[in-house]
Each structure stands twice: as C-alpha cells, then as structure tokens.
Write an enzyme that holds these catalytic residues in place. Structure first.
Site, mmCIF file in Angstrom:
data_model
loop_
_atom_site.group_PDB
_atom_site.id
_atom_site.type_symbol
_atom_site.label_atom_id
_atom_site.label_comp_id
_atom_site.label_asym_id
_atom_site.label_seq_id
_atom_site.Cartn_x
_atom_site.Cartn_y
_atom_site.Cartn_z
ATOM 1 N N ASP A 30 23.177 -8.422 -9.240
ATOM 2 C CA ASP A 30 22.285 -7.842 -8.589
ATOM 3 C C ASP A 30 22.235 -6.406 -8.788
ATOM 4 O O ASP A 30 23.386 -5.679 -8.674
ATOM 5 C CB ASP A 30 22.337 -8.078 -7.148
ATOM 6 C CG ASP A 30 21.333 -8.107 -6.352
ATOM 7 O OD1 ASP A 30 20.549 -8.854 -5.789
ATOM 8 O OD2 ASP A 30 20.924 -6.762 -6.121
ATOM 9 N N ASN A 87 16.542 -17.041 -0.102
ATOM 10 C CA ASN A 87 15.611 -16.200 0.680
ATOM 11 C C ASN A 87 14.200 -16.882 0.376
ATOM 12 O O ASN A 87 13.796 -17.112 -0.687
ATOM 13 C CB ASN A 87 15.498 -14.578 0.870
ATOM 14 C CG ASN A 87 16.726 -14.075 1.090
ATOM 15 O OD1 ASN A 87 17.394 -14.683 2.126
ATOM 16 N ND2 ASN A 87 17.266 -13.098 0.620
ATOM 17 N N VAL A 96 11.195 -10.785 -4.214
ATOM 18 C CA VAL A 96 10.911 -11.218 -5.503
ATOM 19 C C VAL A 96 10.309 -12.683 -5.588
ATOM 20 O O VAL A 96 11.116 -13.609 -5.350
ATOM 21 C CB VAL A 96 12.148 -10.946 -6.546
ATOM 22 C CG1 VAL A 96 11.704 -11.460 -8.106
ATOM 23 C CG2 VAL A 96 12.606 -9.491 -6.566
ATOM 24 N N HIS A 100 15.380 -17.788 -6.482
ATOM 25 C CA HIS A 100 16.609 -17.112 -6.880
ATOM 26 C C HIS A 100 17.702 -17.538 -6.161
ATOM 27 O O HIS A 100 17.502 -17.267 -4.918
ATOM 28 C CB HIS A 100 16.812 -15.500 -7.121
ATOM 29 C CG HIS A 100 16.164 -14.728 -6.190
ATOM 30 N ND1 HIS A 100 14.835 -14.835 -6.125
ATOM 31 C CD2 HIS A 100 16.591 -14.138 -5.152
ATOM 32 C CE1 HIS A 100 14.240 -14.099 -5.086
ATOM 33 N NE2 HIS A 100 15.576 -13.468 -4.387
ATOM 34 N N ILE A 101 18.958 -17.865 -6.571
ATOM 35 C CA ILE A 101 20.113 -18.241 -5.528
ATOM 36 C C ILE A 101 21.138 -16.823 -5.470
ATOM 37 O O ILE A 101 21.512 -16.503 -6.679
ATOM 38 C CB ILE A 101 20.817 -19.246 -6.113
ATOM 39 C CG1 ILE A 101 19.791 -20.589 -6.099
ATOM 40 C CG2 ILE A 101 21.881 -19.653 -4.958
ATOM 41 C CD1 ILE A 101 20.697 -21.625 -6.579
ATOM 42 N N HIS A 102 21.312 -16.272 -4.493
ATOM 43 C CA HIS A 102 22.235 -15.100 -4.407
ATOM 44 C C HIS A 102 23.726 -15.902 -4.295
ATOM 45 O O HIS A 102 23.868 -16.643 -3.699
ATOM 46 C CB HIS A 102 22.126 -14.250 -3.115
ATOM 47 C CG HIS A 102 20.794 -13.407 -2.885
ATOM 48 N ND1 HIS A 102 20.582 -12.161 -3.127
ATOM 49 C CD2 HIS A 102 19.459 -14.071 -2.788
ATOM 50 C CE1 HIS A 102 19.563 -11.660 -2.887
ATOM 51 N NE2 HIS A 102 18.720 -12.827 -2.653
HETATM 52 P P1 AMP Z 1 15.428 -11.303 -2.335
HETATM 53 O O1 AMP Z 1 15.255 -10.137 -1.501
HETATM 54 O O2 AMP Z 1 16.035 -12.386 -1.899
HETATM 55 O O3 AMP Z 1 14.102 -11.736 -2.981
HETATM 56 O O4 AMP Z 1 16.127 -10.751 -3.488
HETATM 57 C C1 AMP Z 1 15.977 -9.975 -4.639
HETATM 58 C C2 AMP Z 1 17.066 -9.477 -5.185
HETATM 59 O O5 AMP Z 1 16.708 -8.823 -6.383
HETATM 60 C C3 AMP Z 1 17.682 -8.159 -4.296
HETATM 61 O O6 AMP Z 1 19.154 -8.362 -3.712
HETATM 62 C C4 AMP Z 1 17.593 -7.172 -5.348
HETATM 63 O O7 AMP Z 1 18.708 -6.051 -5.245
HETATM 64 C C5 AMP Z 1 17.602 -7.673 -6.800
HETATM 65 N N1 AMP Z 1 17.051 -6.982 -7.681
HETATM 66 C C6 AMP Z 1 15.670 -6.335 -7.728
HETATM 67 N N2 AMP Z 1 15.394 -5.884 -8.800
HETATM 68 C C7 AMP Z 1 16.534 -6.287 -9.668
HETATM 69 C C8 AMP Z 1 16.909 -5.961 -11.153
HETATM 70 N N3 AMP Z 1 15.950 -5.361 -11.827
HETATM 71 N N4 AMP Z 1 18.024 -6.118 -11.642
HETATM 72 C C9 AMP Z 1 18.706 -6.897 -10.797
HETATM 73 N N5 AMP Z 1 18.713 -7.344 -9.518
HETATM 74 C C10 AMP Z 1 17.386 -6.842 -9.010
#
Ligand code: AMP
Length: 114
Positions: A30, A87, A96, A100-102
């Site tokens: 991330d 999320n 985004v 995606h899985i954090h």
């Molecule tokens: P969410 O809020 O669950 O949609 O998570 C989106 C995640 O994507 C956030 O933790 C951001 O920090 C991460 N993120 C956004 N742009 C990038 C990028 N270019 N490379 C890596 N992570 C990113």
C-alpha cells in the site's frame, strides 16, 4: 472501459512494489501504509467490490482468500497475527472501485475499527 488504478498497477503501467503475482491476482505494498506490513491483494479481473462479485467469481474469491495466508507467511506476520480488511462501497470506506483485500500486520490491531 478505462482501466482501474489497480489494473494499471497489475499491468505495470503504474509503479508499485509487487510482492506476489500469478495469473489471477497481484499483491503490492500500500502506498500509504497503516501498519508496518500493509499489502493490497487484488484480482486481475476488475470486480468492482465484494458486493459486485457474482457466483462466477467464487473460485477467484477462494483463490484470493488462500493467497492471504501465503502472503502473510512470506511477510513474517502469520504467526503473530494480522488483519484482513475488505472495504465495500462509500460507507465501507472503499476509495478504489476494484476489489482488494488489505493485509495488515506487524503491530497490534485495535477493535472496533473507526
Ligand atoms: P480502500 O480505501 O479500501 O479502497 O483502499 C485503497 C487503498 O489503496 C488505500 O489504502 C490507498 O493507500 C491505496 N492506494 C491508493 N493508490 C495506491 C497506489 N498507487 N499504490 C499502492 N496503493 C495505493
């Protein structure tokens, strides 16, 4: 259709620290880590969210779930424990629109989340 941010990362059009990839998914660090280890695991298929996934995605979702453990082990956080977060939508804090899985670890997590 315009590629999502995470498709562009998977296709290496946008740089990221990729830690794992196969024919169905990609995992990368991330850009704004909320823990010492903070990885995003994404399917190559641009499923918008968990709410948008369908029965045809069952095998893909199972694949992602099984990869979580592999990645956590490779990152050294499996034994101590880690947090996985998916999320979904605006109220879920999704920013985004590509599922995606954090995978977060390396520190003690709190509950409930904010
Ligand atoms: P969410 O809020 O669950 O949609 O998570 C989106 C995640 O994507 C956030 O933790 C951001 O920090 C991460 N993120 C956004 N742009 C990038 C990028 N270019 N490379 C890596 N992570 C990113």
């Amino acid at each position: 259709m315009e590629k999502t941010l995470f498709q562009k990362i998977a296709d290496r059009e946008i740089p990221a620290q990729i830690v794992y990839e196969d024919d169905r998914c990609v995992a990368f660090r991330d850009i704004s880590p909320a823990a010492p280890v903070h990885i995003l695991l994404v399917p190559r298929k641009p499923v918008t969210s968990l709410a948008a996934a369908g029965a045809e995605d069952a095998e893909l979702l199972a694949h992602l779930m099984l990869k979580v453990g592999d990645i956590a082990r490779a990152e050294g956080i499996a034994e101590g424990g880690f947090r996985t977060v998916l999320n979904t939508g605006a109220d879920g804090g999704q920013t985004v629109p590509h599922l995606h899985i954090h995978i977060m670890g390396g520190r003690s997590m709190q509950w409930p989340p904010g």
